[in-house]
Enzyme design. Structure first.
Site, short mmCIF file in Angstrom:
data_model
loop_
_atom_site.label_atom_id
_atom_site.label_comp_id
_atom_site.label_asym_id
_atom_site.label_seq_id
_atom_site.Cartn_x
_atom_site.Cartn_y
_atom_site.Cartn_z
CE LYS A 35 -0.72 -0.15 5.03
NZ LYS A 35 -1.49 -0.87 5.96
NE ARG A 127 -6.23 -1.02 11.63
CZ ARG A 127 -5.07 -1.15 10.73
NH1 ARG A 127 -4.43 0.14 10.57
NH2 ARG A 127 -4.94 -1.99 10.01
C1 PLP Z 1 -0.64 -1.77 6.70
C2 PLP Z 1 -0.99 -2.95 7.09
C3 PLP Z 1 0.14 -3.96 7.39
C4 PLP Z 1 1.66 -3.45 7.34
O1 PLP Z 1 2.05 -2.87 8.23
P1 PLP Z 1 3.42 -2.81 8.35
O2 PLP Z 1 3.75 -1.97 9.78
O3 PLP Z 1 3.93 -1.57 7.49
O4 PLP Z 1 4.46 -3.72 8.01
C5 PLP Z 1 -0.13 -5.24 7.88
N1 PLP Z 1 -1.64 -5.20 8.26
C6 PLP Z 1 -2.47 -4.57 7.93
C7 PLP Z 1 -4.15 -5.03 8.25
C8 PLP Z 1 -2.11 -3.28 7.60
O5 PLP Z 1 -3.30 -2.43 7.52
#
Ligand code: PLP
Length: 348
Positions: A35, A127
């Site tokens: 992302k 969350r």
């Molecule tokens: C963005 C996201 C990740 C990745 O997290 P990082 O800290 O960038 O490795 C993993 N799981 C979910 C659900 C996310 O939204």
């Protein structure tokens, strides 16, 4: 053309290989989170060359652009209104609501497509996910699936609440999965134990062996783990670098004068008199990146910004009009720059 974001392909490749190897040694599959770089095609090619087979993104628009050479996971809980598009453009999703499960199962049935579901459990970060204390009454309410299938459970930590993954809370995830698998009378193949903040458990040899998948974004793009914000030895910090151009360089007072009102963002600013200052204005602003995310590589200081201008204290450096200033980036800054059309993305 400036401002520009330089993206170093070789360093990106090194970082992906590093994480993949590290996780492989612990029997964990690396799901690369795309992302922050919006699934940029040139970087997707590198993922494939390095042998990554699963990727994840929070936006269906990004997933739609990724080819069938990857298994695609939707990270953000799906909107009910987009169930059909979700099933069309991804292979699996994280879910936490009964209606979501039903909507995706129906969409999969309509499209006659194999589709995987991962149920999220909230272990305290507040969350997404079913509260762990509600779990025993939640999973028996889950509908019998007609087309989709359960892959297992997952957790996301250190995002909203800043709660760390630990041996104790990951054990709760593992217990929840066991309880559910027994109830279903079937094996569940996947336990997704979090994001870049879970990496420290590997280094401390504390990762529970049942965790067999991690979703990794930040560590790959910034060479940093996200539990304590530490650089990871052996990884590159500077896959991405920002360059912006000076459009004014003048010595001015450091204290604005006149009657004090609001700044461009509606705040009453406060200023300190530091005497005369060699100040530069960069042609980049909050529309591209908030100034607090900018980390200058040279000994200068960012002192403020408006929508299109960023003001820096040039200190003793002999920088002049037209010179280029470089910055290292934080996660938030990179996210913003990737999303700004005004920042040119240059692969090197
Ligand atoms: C963005 C996201 C990740 C990745 O997290 P990082 O800290 O960038 O490795 C993993 N799981 C979910 C659900 C996310 O939204």
């Amino acid at each position: 053309m400036y401002p520009r974001l330089l993206i170093d392909r070789a360093k990106f490749r090194d970082n992906v290989s590093f994480i993949k190897k590290k996780l492989e040694q612990a029997g964990i599959d690396t799901v690369v989170v795309t992302k922050v770089f919006r699934a940029m095609p040139e970087l997707m090619d590198i993922l494939h060359e390095v042998g990554i087979r699963s990727v994840a993104d929070s936006r269906i628009e990004n997933l739609a652009r990724i080819g069938p050479e990857f298994k695609k996971l939707l990270l953000r809980l799906p909107m009910l209104s987009e169930a059909d598009r979700v099933v069309q453009y991804s292979d699996m999703a994280l879910v936490s609501e009964l209606e979501q499960v039903i909507a995706l199962d129906r969409a999969a049935k309509r499209q006659q497509k194999a589709y995987g579901l991962i149920l999220m459990i909230d272990l305290g970060d507040l969350r997404e996910g079913v509260l762990v204390r509600d779990w025993p009454s939640f999973f028996p309410q889950l509908p019998k699936l007609k087309q989709a299938e359960w892959l297992g459970t997952g957790v996301n930590l250190t995002c909203y609440g800043g709660i760390l993954p630990t041996v104790e809370n990951l054990q709760q995830l593992i217990d929840a999965q066991k309880q559910w698998a027994e109830y279903l009378g079937q094996g569940l193949p996947l336990i997704s134990g979090g994001n870049s903040s879970s990496l420290y458990l590997l280094d401390q040899q504390q990762m529970p062996p049942e965790i067999n998948s991690l979703r990794i974004g930040e560590a790959i793009v910034l060479g940093r783990e996200s539990a304590f914000g530490q650089d990871i030895p052996g990884m590159h910090r500077d896959v991405f670098r920002l360059e912006a151009e000076l459009i004014e360089v003048k010595t001015k007072p450091s204290l604005p004068w006149g009657k004090l009102g609001l700044d461009a963002f509606g705040h009453v600013p406060t200023h300190q008199d530091q005497g005369p200052m060699r100040r530069g204005i960069l042609a980049i602003g909050k529309q591209d990146i908030y100034d607090e995310y900018l980390q200058p590589r040279a000994a200068i200081k960012v002192i403020g910004a408006s929508s299109d201008h960023t003001i820096v204290d040039l200190k003793q450096l002999p920088l002049k009009l037209g010179d280029i200033v470089s910055f290292d980036l934080t996660y938030g800054g990179l996210l913003q720059l990737m999303t700004s059309d005004y920042v040119h993305k240059v692969l090197i």
